[in-house]
Write a protein that holds these residues in place. Sequence first.
Motif, PDB file in Angstrom:
ATOM      1  N   LYS A   1     -23.797   3.826  -2.982  1.00  0.00           N
ATOM      2  CA  LYS A   1     -23.100   4.655  -1.994  1.00  0.00           C
ATOM      3  C   LYS A   1     -21.750   5.177  -2.469  1.00  0.00           C
ATOM      4  CE  LYS A   1     -26.256   4.117   1.210  1.00  0.00           C
ATOM      5  NZ  LYS A   1     -27.058   5.265   1.706  1.00  0.00           N
ATOM      6  N   LEU A   2     -21.117   4.467  -3.407  1.00  0.00           N
ATOM      7  CA  LEU A   2     -19.772   4.852  -3.840  1.00  0.00           C
ATOM      8  C   LEU A   2     -19.696   5.217  -5.315  1.00  0.00           C
ATOM      9  CD1 LEU A   2     -17.756   2.003  -2.058  1.00  0.00           C
ATOM     10  CD2 LEU A   2     -17.969   4.383  -1.305  1.00  0.00           C
ATOM     11  N   GLY A   3     -20.748   4.932  -6.049  1.00  0.00           N
ATOM     12  CA  GLY A   3     -20.660   5.106  -7.493  1.00  0.00           C
ATOM     13  C   GLY A   3     -19.995   3.934  -8.175  1.00  0.00           C
ATOM     14  N   GLY A   4     -19.991   2.788  -7.491  1.00  0.00           N
ATOM     15  CA  GLY A   4     -19.430   1.569  -8.076  1.00  0.00           C
ATOM     16  C   GLY A   4     -18.044   1.272  -7.551  1.00  0.00           C
ATOM     17  N   LEU A   5     -17.505   0.138  -7.976  1.00  0.00           N
ATOM     18  CA  LEU A   5     -16.179  -0.314  -7.540  1.00  0.00           C
ATOM     19  C   LEU A   5     -15.112  -0.009  -8.577  1.00  0.00           C
ATOM     20  CD1 LEU A   5     -17.164  -3.702  -5.856  1.00  0.00           C
ATOM     21  CD2 LEU A   5     -16.556  -1.543  -4.746  1.00  0.00           C
TER      22      LEU A   5
ATOM     23  N   PHE B   1       0.814  -1.211   0.000  1.00  0.00           N
ATOM     24  CA  PHE B   1       0.000   0.000   0.000  1.00  0.00           C
ATOM     25  C   PHE B   1       0.851   1.266   0.000  1.00  0.00           C
ATOM     26  CE2 PHE B   1      -3.201  -2.541   2.801  1.00  0.00           C
ATOM     27  CZ  PHE B   1      -3.538  -3.326   1.718  1.00  0.00           C
ATOM     28  N   SER B   2       1.806   1.344   0.904  1.00  0.00           N
ATOM     29  CA  SER B   2       2.519   2.597   1.155  1.00  0.00           C
ATOM     30  C   SER B   2       3.279   3.064  -0.076  1.00  0.00           C
ATOM     31  CB  SER B   2       3.473   2.448   2.334  1.00  0.00           C
ATOM     32  OG  SER B   2       2.763   2.305   3.540  1.00  0.00           O
ATOM     33  N   GLY B   3       3.293   4.382  -0.261  1.00  0.00           N
ATOM     34  CA  GLY B   3       3.983   4.981  -1.387  1.00  0.00           C
ATOM     35  C   GLY B   3       3.149   5.093  -2.645  1.00  0.00           C
ATOM     36  N   LYS B   4       1.873   4.686  -2.592  1.00  0.00           N
ATOM     37  CA  LYS B   4       1.028   4.661  -3.787  1.00  0.00           C
ATOM     38  C   LYS B   4      -0.149   5.606  -3.636  1.00  0.00           C
ATOM     39  CE  LYS B   4       2.213  -0.166  -4.746  1.00  0.00           C
ATOM     40  NZ  LYS B   4       1.728  -1.557  -4.835  1.00  0.00           N
ATOM     41  N   ASP B   5      -0.420   6.366  -4.700  1.00  0.00           N
ATOM     42  CA  ASP B   5      -1.612   7.209  -4.708  1.00  0.00           C
ATOM     43  C   ASP B   5      -2.848   6.334  -4.908  1.00  0.00           C
ATOM     44  OD1 ASP B   5      -2.817   7.411  -7.603  1.00  0.00           O
ATOM     45  OD2 ASP B   5      -0.639   7.454  -7.879  1.00  0.00           O
ATOM     46  N   PRO B   6      -4.066   6.845  -4.647  1.00  0.00           N
ATOM     47  CA  PRO B   6      -5.258   5.996  -4.640  1.00  0.00           C
ATOM     48  C   PRO B   6      -5.753   5.539  -6.004  1.00  0.00           C
ATOM     49  CG  PRO B   6      -5.846   8.246  -4.115  1.00  0.00           C
ATOM     50  CD  PRO B   6      -4.355   8.182  -4.101  1.00  0.00           C
ATOM     51  N   THR B   7      -5.117   5.949  -7.115  1.00  0.00           N
ATOM     52  CA  THR B   7      -5.484   5.321  -8.389  1.00  0.00           C
ATOM     53  C   THR B   7      -4.919   3.910  -8.463  1.00  0.00           C
ATOM     54  OG1 THR B   7      -3.546   6.080  -9.647  1.00  0.00           O
ATOM     55  CG2 THR B   7      -5.467   7.548  -9.575  1.00  0.00           C
ATOM     56  N   LYS B   8      -3.950   3.600  -7.607  1.00  0.00           N
ATOM     57  CA  LYS B   8      -3.394   2.252  -7.558  1.00  0.00           C
ATOM     58  C   LYS B   8      -4.354   1.359  -6.775  1.00  0.00           C
ATOM     59  CE  LYS B   8       0.498   4.424  -8.844  1.00  0.00           C
ATOM     60  NZ  LYS B   8       0.476   5.840  -9.304  1.00  0.00           N
ATOM     61  N   VAL B   9      -4.983   0.419  -7.469  1.00  0.00           N
ATOM     62  CA  VAL B   9      -5.996  -0.404  -6.812  1.00  0.00           C
ATOM     63  C   VAL B   9      -5.399  -1.354  -5.779  1.00  0.00           C
ATOM     64  CG1 VAL B   9      -7.850  -0.279  -8.504  1.00  0.00           C
ATOM     65  CG2 VAL B   9      -5.961  -1.880  -8.877  1.00  0.00           C
ATOM     66  N   ASP B  10      -4.088  -1.597  -5.826  1.00  0.00           N
ATOM     67  CA  ASP B  10      -3.466  -2.327  -4.724  1.00  0.00           C
ATOM     68  C   ASP B  10      -3.873  -1.713  -3.400  1.00  0.00           C
ATOM     69  OD1 ASP B  10      -2.069  -4.264  -6.089  1.00  0.00           O
ATOM     70  OD2 ASP B  10      -0.210  -3.129  -6.208  1.00  0.00           O
ATOM     71  N   ARG B  11      -3.940  -0.408  -3.389  1.00  0.00           N
ATOM     72  CA  ARG B  11      -4.284   0.319  -2.163  1.00  0.00           C
ATOM     73  C   ARG B  11      -5.786   0.560  -2.045  1.00  0.00           C
ATOM     74  NH1 ARG B  11      -0.476   4.895   0.266  1.00  0.00           N
ATOM     75  NH2 ARG B  11      -1.054   4.373   2.405  1.00  0.00           N
TER      76      ARG B  11
ATOM     77  N   PRO C   1     -12.034   2.447  -9.969  1.00  0.00           N
ATOM     78  CA  PRO C   1     -11.051   3.255  -9.232  1.00  0.00           C
ATOM     79  C   PRO C   1     -11.575   4.647  -8.886  1.00  0.00           C
ATOM     80  CG  PRO C   1      -9.966   2.044 -10.990  1.00  0.00           C
ATOM     81  CD  PRO C   1     -11.443   1.815 -11.160  1.00  0.00           C
ATOM     82  N   ARG C   2     -12.261   5.291  -9.834  1.00  0.00           N
ATOM     83  CA  ARG C   2     -12.805   6.619  -9.549  1.00  0.00           C
ATOM     84  C   ARG C   2     -13.888   6.538  -8.471  1.00  0.00           C
ATOM     85  NH1 ARG C   2     -12.922  11.327 -12.301  1.00  0.00           N
ATOM     86  NH2 ARG C   2     -12.198  10.365 -14.238  1.00  0.00           N
ATOM     87  N   GLY C   3     -14.788   5.561  -8.574  1.00  0.00           N
ATOM     88  CA  GLY C   3     -15.848   5.420  -7.587  1.00  0.00           C
ATOM     89  C   GLY C   3     -15.296   5.210  -6.190  1.00  0.00           C
ATOM     90  N   ILE C   4     -14.263   4.392  -6.079  1.00  0.00           N
ATOM     91  CA  ILE C   4     -13.683   4.108  -4.766  1.00  0.00           C
ATOM     92  C   ILE C   4     -13.034   5.354  -4.181  1.00  0.00           C
ATOM     93  CG2 ILE C   4     -11.910   2.794  -3.555  1.00  0.00           C
ATOM     94  CD1 ILE C   4     -12.349   0.560  -5.685  1.00  0.00           C
ATOM     95  N   ARG C   5     -12.184   5.991  -4.968  1.00  0.00           N
ATOM     96  CA  ARG C   5     -11.415   7.094  -4.376  1.00  0.00           C
ATOM     97  C   ARG C   5     -12.284   8.322  -4.129  1.00  0.00           C
ATOM     98  NH1 ARG C   5      -8.780  10.716  -7.983  1.00  0.00           N
ATOM     99  NH2 ARG C   5      -9.208  10.336 -10.191  1.00  0.00           N
ATOM    100  N   VAL C   6     -13.316   8.540  -4.951  1.00  0.00           N
ATOM    101  CA  VAL C   6     -14.223   9.657  -4.694  1.00  0.00           C
ATOM    102  C   VAL C   6     -15.182   9.301  -3.555  1.00  0.00           C
ATOM    103  CG1 VAL C   6     -16.075  11.069  -5.657  1.00  0.00           C
ATOM    104  CG2 VAL C   6     -14.040  10.568  -7.029  1.00  0.00           C
TER     105      VAL C   6
END
Length: 414
Positions: A350-354, A276-286, A356-361
């Motif tokens: 609730k999230l706009g879907g799963l 996880f660490s070192g990655k911005d939230p577009t990285k789905v690993d995180r 990457p954009r839906g998760i991080r927003v």
Amino acid sequence: MRTNYVFTSESVSEGHPDKVADQISDAIVDLFLSKDPEARIACETLTTTQRVVLAGEIRCKGVYENGQWAPGALEEIEKTVREVVREIGYEQDGFHWETFEFSNCLHGQSAHIAQGVDASGNKDEGAGDQGIMFGFACDETPDLMPATLDYSHKILQRMSADRHSGAAPFLEPDAKSQVTLRFKAGRPVAATAVVVSTQHKEGWDSGEKEAELKKYVKQVVADILPQELLSEETVYHINPTGSFVIGGPDGDAGLTGRKIIVDTYGGASPHGGGAFSGKDPTKVDRSAAYVTRYLAKNVVAAGLARRCTIQVSYAIGISCPLSLYVDTHGTGTVSDHVLEAAIVSVAAEKLGGLTPRGIRVGLGLNKPIYRPTAAYGHFGRKPEGELFPWERTDLGEALQAAVAQENGKLEPAE
């Protein structure tokens, strides 16, 4: 699911060399996101004797654009790195926040990766990489975490707090813990072994001082673990190798992403392998690991299962997940395929879907919130303000309603 067994998890402190690396990497993520919420960061850190090295790929408005560093950016990065090490508490000959050698090898993000991740035209933002991610929750502790890991974390958090406050001045930053519990009928009934190895000041490895250190550690364990789990049969191993004066990056090199089991569920759940660490939230690993924890925790908090594992998978550049899998390990109040459908419905609402954009927003992940995640686990933490939003338990009613709706679809026609 086995109900009678013995299980172990470990944790490491903020001063462990790998955790020093994780905290530096996440401090860089926070620095860049504070400048540009759409920044792209993949920052790896190496720590060793009197040296810290950064490497990775970045893109950030006002910091690094078109292959050029903004004025003052390099100095701000180095200041951020040194501040992390200072806050952890390293002022030793072998690793000192003021005097270690620093190398910054960060460079621009690959254009070929960017074209898959960025939204353009009719194309939504895609996943930053392929991979599988897991989320997990169980009812072994109030934080809905595996008890062995929860107690391992909390032992070290208490010791860290005592070190920083001066209550335990003999402690140094590097430490590890390990808790072994016996389970009966799926519940922890006894602590069979506790291991704590802590870096200490000179002279605290023999005689009265060693006895005082060990007495202190046993008292911390007694304060953290429920009293009914401890007995005369509990075996303690406190600094079993003897002296532990040389520690941290001076004692062992540290790398970002080497403590992924400590970061997640202590081995009680599968892990997709991505750090996880070192990655911005577009990285789905995180981000996908965070959202699956969020969903699994809400399933358990809503009383729909005592244990819940959720897996999702992604392909690089593709927005929608390739699969969603739910396993309640025989503890669910409804079938797992009903839960899968309910989770998809609730995530969309609730999230706009799963995506990457839906998760991080939906979770508010494009913010500088990551440094606190980089020690003592990303999960089982208290959601406060913008921090740890994936630990909220606010989906219960929506999940129960979605489950009822899905169950209604299965009812035979009159």
